[in-house]
Design a protein around this motif. Sequence first.
Motif, PDB file in Angstrom:
ATOM      1  N   HIS A  87       0.860  -1.186   0.000  1.00 51.39           N
ATOM      2  CA  HIS A  87       0.000   0.000   0.000  1.00 51.39           C
ATOM      3  C   HIS A  87       0.897   1.237   0.000  1.00 51.39           C
ATOM      4  N   PRO A  88       0.875   2.024  -1.086  1.00 49.48           N
ATOM      5  CA  PRO A  88       1.764   3.180  -1.199  1.00 49.48           C
ATOM      6  C   PRO A  88       1.427   4.291  -0.210  1.00 49.48           C
ATOM      7  N   ASP A  89       2.440   4.756   0.505  1.00 56.52           N
ATOM      8  CA  ASP A  89       2.304   5.950   1.332  1.00 56.52           C
ATOM      9  C   ASP A  89       3.006   7.132   0.684  1.00 56.52           C
ATOM     10  N   LEU A  90       4.142   6.864   0.073  1.00 58.34           N
ATOM     11  CA  LEU A  90       4.923   7.900  -0.598  1.00 58.34           C
ATOM     12  C   LEU A  90       5.228   7.418  -2.007  1.00 58.34           C
ATOM     13  N   VAL A  91       4.853   8.208  -2.992  1.00 64.31           N
ATOM     14  CA  VAL A  91       5.093   7.858  -4.395  1.00 64.31           C
ATOM     15  C   VAL A  91       5.852   9.016  -5.027  1.00 64.31           C
ATOM     16  N   THR A  92       7.042   8.717  -5.524  1.00 65.63           N
ATOM     17  CA  THR A  92       7.828   9.733  -6.225  1.00 65.63           C
ATOM     18  C   THR A  92       8.211   9.180  -7.583  1.00 65.63           C
ATOM     19  N   GLY A  93       8.298  10.056  -8.533  1.00 68.28           N
ATOM     20  CA  GLY A  93       8.673   9.610  -9.860  1.00 68.28           C
ATOM     21  C   GLY A  93       9.081  10.774 -10.726  1.00 68.28           C
ATOM     22  N   PHE A  94       9.762  10.443 -11.799  1.00 67.39           N
ATOM     23  CA  PHE A  94      10.174  11.472 -12.739  1.00 67.39           C
ATOM     24  C   PHE A  94      10.158  10.915 -14.146  1.00 67.39           C
ATOM     25  N   TRP A  95      10.059  11.841 -15.083  1.00 66.66           N
ATOM     26  CA  TRP A  95      10.093  11.525 -16.502  1.00 66.66           C
ATOM     27  C   TRP A  95      11.296  12.243 -17.071  1.00 66.66           C
ATOM     28  N   LEU A  96      12.183  11.492 -17.724  1.00 74.38           N
ATOM     29  CA  LEU A  96      13.317  12.083 -18.430  1.00 74.38           C
ATOM     30  C   LEU A  96      12.886  12.344 -19.864  1.00 74.38           C
ATOM     31  N   GLU A  97      12.941  13.586 -20.276  1.00 71.06           N
ATOM     32  CA  GLU A  97      12.539  13.908 -21.631  1.00 71.06           C
ATOM     33  C   GLU A  97      13.599  14.775 -22.289  1.00 71.06           C
ATOM     34  N   ALA A  98      13.648  14.702 -23.599  1.00 72.03           N
ATOM     35  CA  ALA A  98      14.600  15.513 -24.340  1.00 72.03           C
ATOM     36  C   ALA A  98      14.208  16.978 -24.201  1.00 72.03           C
ATOM     37  N   GLU A  99      15.201  17.836 -24.127  1.00 73.23           N
ATOM     38  CA  GLU A  99      14.940  19.259 -23.926  1.00 73.23           C
ATOM     39  C   GLU A  99      14.036  19.815 -25.018  1.00 73.23           C
ATOM     40  N   ALA A 100      14.245  19.431 -26.256  1.00 68.99           N
ATOM     41  CA  ALA A 100      13.429  19.932 -27.365  1.00 68.99           C
ATOM     42  C   ALA A 100      11.969  19.510 -27.213  1.00 68.99           C
ATOM     43  N   GLU A 101      11.729  18.276 -26.750  1.00 69.71           N
ATOM     44  CA  GLU A 101      10.351  17.811 -26.543  1.00 69.71           C
ATOM     45  C   GLU A 101       9.664  18.643 -25.472  1.00 69.71           C
ATOM     46  N   ALA A 102      10.383  18.929 -24.389  1.00 71.59           N
ATOM     47  CA  ALA A 102       9.807  19.708 -23.292  1.00 71.59           C
ATOM     48  C   ALA A 102       9.487  21.122 -23.755  1.00 71.59           C
ATOM     49  N   GLU A 103      10.367  21.707 -24.558  1.00 70.56           N
ATOM     50  CA  GLU A 103      10.118  23.049 -25.075  1.00 70.56           C
ATOM     51  C   GLU A 103       8.905  23.055 -25.996  1.00 70.56           C
ATOM     52  N   ALA A 104       8.755  22.024 -26.842  1.00 73.63           N
ATOM     53  CA  ALA A 104       7.605  21.943 -27.747  1.00 73.63           C
ATOM     54  C   ALA A 104       6.304  21.803 -26.962  1.00 73.63           C
TER      55      ALA A 104
END
Length: 174
Positions: free
Chosen positions: A142-159
Amino acid sequence: MDQDGPQYADGQVRHTTPARLIRELDKAEALRLVATVSLGRIVFTQHALPAVRPVNHVVEDGDIVVRIHDDSALASLVAPVDVPGVVVAYEADAIDPDTHLGWSVVVTGYASPVSDADEADRYAELLRPWVAQPMTGALRIHPDLVTGFWLEAEAEAEAEAEAARPAPAPWGRS
């Protein structure tokens, strides 16, 4: 020129990774992503030391469920009666080793055995063992703390950011 990186004075070509941005995930998105893969790693304490095991899982009603067999280290995770379970961490990801793009999620929470026999049988059907040992139970995290991240290319994030910006007002109007 088919080099994958800049050539330095010593003649060596050093490979570079394009710029990456890290976008934090909220809990709902993180658990949704964990549900899209079948393999993760459970981190627990064994003989007062951290231990890690790869396991397959399902996500159901926001909980992560893994199968266990009687003589496994995971089967020995027993909490005292007055606590909701044993504290564990669970990590799952999908990161491309070539592009270095993807996501990673870590769930920290309480693990406890699935005690209902019908429910355990249902998980036995959903979770196929990867080893030739009979799986005899299931462990619910049973999750109490959930952390996560998405690695994306800089150009994709800017778009994406550009697409989210409102269009400028036409000339002469405000």
